[in-house]
Design an enzyme around this catalytic site. Structure first.
Site, PDB file in Angstrom:
ATOM      1  N   LYS A 193      45.991  23.755  20.187  1.00 25.78           N
ATOM      2  CA  LYS A 193      46.716  23.051  21.259  1.00 25.78           C
ATOM      3  C   LYS A 193      46.818  21.572  20.882  1.00 25.78           C
ATOM      4  CE  LYS A 193      47.293  24.165  25.267  1.00 25.78           C
ATOM      5  NZ  LYS A 193      48.583  24.338  25.974  1.00 25.78           N
ATOM      6  N   ASP A 254      40.907  39.393  22.398  1.00 29.69           N
ATOM      7  CA  ASP A 254      40.855  40.398  23.464  1.00 29.69           C
ATOM      8  C   ASP A 254      42.256  40.832  23.897  1.00 29.69           C
ATOM      9  OD1 ASP A 254      38.140  40.448  23.389  1.00 29.69           O
ATOM     10  OD2 ASP A 254      37.831  40.062  25.514  1.00 29.69           O
TER      11      ASP A 254
END
Ligand code: NAD
Length: 369
Positions: A193, A254
């Site tokens: 980010k 995940d």
């Protein structure tokens, strides 16, 4: 013939049940004389606590340090919910990761065609998916200091976690990702980010430099981590290798895992730095799932995640990549024949127990061999 030391740590719950199926494959390799695996066995988690009062004994740690690869089942269960924090079952895994210096976590997300309908996404989005998430495992916000909760005295508290990365940590994880891409489809997507985080700016800068200096043949793209999460559910097949930090990797792996269906299907590898003399990396291979106390002892556990973790060991630690490919093909063939443990049976009744699934994979594997 190459000789390798393997340490088997089955652990608790379904850990020993799924490990037993991987052991049958190991025995077959030894019997065929394809490789020589010297097997040691140890205790970890609750079973180690029961035997030694610790989540892993010093002698088993010494075996792990001396092994070419550790195969780990799963740890934990309600029986050990109240043991002291520092000797809880998970402490065994954390100790292994720390002492073996396992900084790179590899989580493949592979969608076998026979299971494409089990995904929550459309068949065309996931069928044939084969991506690899490389997550930095020992740095970042989970470990950075300060890490505190302070009482501000006015009825308010302040929680602080600190995201820290140093150049060498980003260099070594990006080299792992680029090296892996060279053995796959030659593409790395680096997720951070940089638009809002200084660690993201540094991450981007270091990955770009390592790419230009050492891996010009690999295609590198940068993606913002939030966009990466969106792209993973929109069109995951655009990716090959995704490299990212500890926190984003936790979440993105995940998301990627769920593209492919059951927890019982997902293997993982954790790698350390290459040894200066032998070039071999310390390594640990484990299914993503836990000890599943709800099904332990019932024969319902799917051994594929454990068997595929052994396959990753063949590929990444034991120099037997061709055999790893055959093992993947054997798993795909068994699934294509409609053999299903309960977790992947969908609306149908299951037609295989843990040992039947393990035996079916071994049979297919022998045919391919
Ligand atoms: P879990 O992964 O053990 O189980 C979650 C669900 O998935 C359960 O319904 C279980 O039956 C099912 N499942 C898991 N693996 C399966 C398999 N191979 N085949 C078929 N079904 C499978 O997670 P949990 O229930 O949250 O945790 C149980 C215990 O495991 C806890 O003590 C937890 O701390 C521990 N745990 C350990 C690890 C590890 O050893 N690395 C990882 C996660 C959880």
């Amino acid at each position: 013939m190459a000789s390798y030391k393997l340490l088997l740590l089955p652990g608790d719950g379904i850990g020993p049940e799924v490990m037993a199926e991987a052991e049958k494959l190991i025995a077959w390799f030894n019997a065929q004389g394809i490789a020589r695996f010297e097997i040691e066995r140890g205790l970890v988690g609750g079973s180690a606590y029961d035997a030694h009062g610790k989540a892993i004994s010093e002698s088993d740690m010494a075996l792990a340090m001396a092994s070419d690869a550790v195969l780990f089942g799963a740890v934990g269960g309600p029986k050990w919910d109240k043991v002291p924090y520092e000797v809880r079952p998970e402490a065994g895994l954390l100790r292994l990761r720390k002492d073996l210096g396992l900084f790179a976590n590899l989580r493949p997300a592979i969608c076998y065609p026979a299971l494409a309908d089990a995904s929550s996404l459309k068949r065309e989005v996931v069928e044939g998916l084969d991506i690899l998430i490389v997550r930095e495992l020992t740095g970042g916000v989970y470990f950075g200091e300060p890490k505190t909760i302070t009482d501000l005295g006015n009825g308010q508290k302040r929680g602080i976690d600190t995201q820290v990365y140093e150049t060498y940590e980003i260099e070594r994880i990006s080299r792992v990702a680029f090296d892996l891409a060279l053995t796959r489809r030659n593409k790395v997507s680096s997720a951070e980010k940089r638009n809002v985080m200084k660690t993201g700016v540094l991450w981007n800068e270091v990955v770009t430099r390592i790419h230009a200096a050492e891996y010009p043949k690999v295609t590198l793209e940068h993606v913002l981590a939030d966009n990466c999460a969106m792209q993973l559910v929109r069109w995951p097949k655009q990716y090959d290798v995704i490299v990212t930090d500890n926190l984003f990797g936790d979440v993105l792996s995940d998301v990627a895992a769920m593209l492919t269906g059951s927890l019982g299907m997902l293997p993982s590898a954790s790698l350390g730095a290459p040894d200066a003399r032998s070039g071999r990396r310390k390594s640990l291979y484990e299914p993503v799932h836990g000890s599943a106390p709800d099904i332990a002892g019932t024969g319902a556990a799917n051994p594929i995640a454990m068997i595929a973790s052994f396959g990753m060991a063949l590929r990444y630690s034991l120099g037997l990549g061709d055999w790893a490919t055959k093992l993947d093909q054997a798993i795909a063939a068994v699934l294509a024949r409609g053999i299903r443990t309960r977790d992947i049976a969908g609306d149908q009744p299951p037609n295989a127990t843990t040992t039947q699934m393990g035996a079916a994979i071994l049979d297919e594997f022998k045919k391919l061999a």
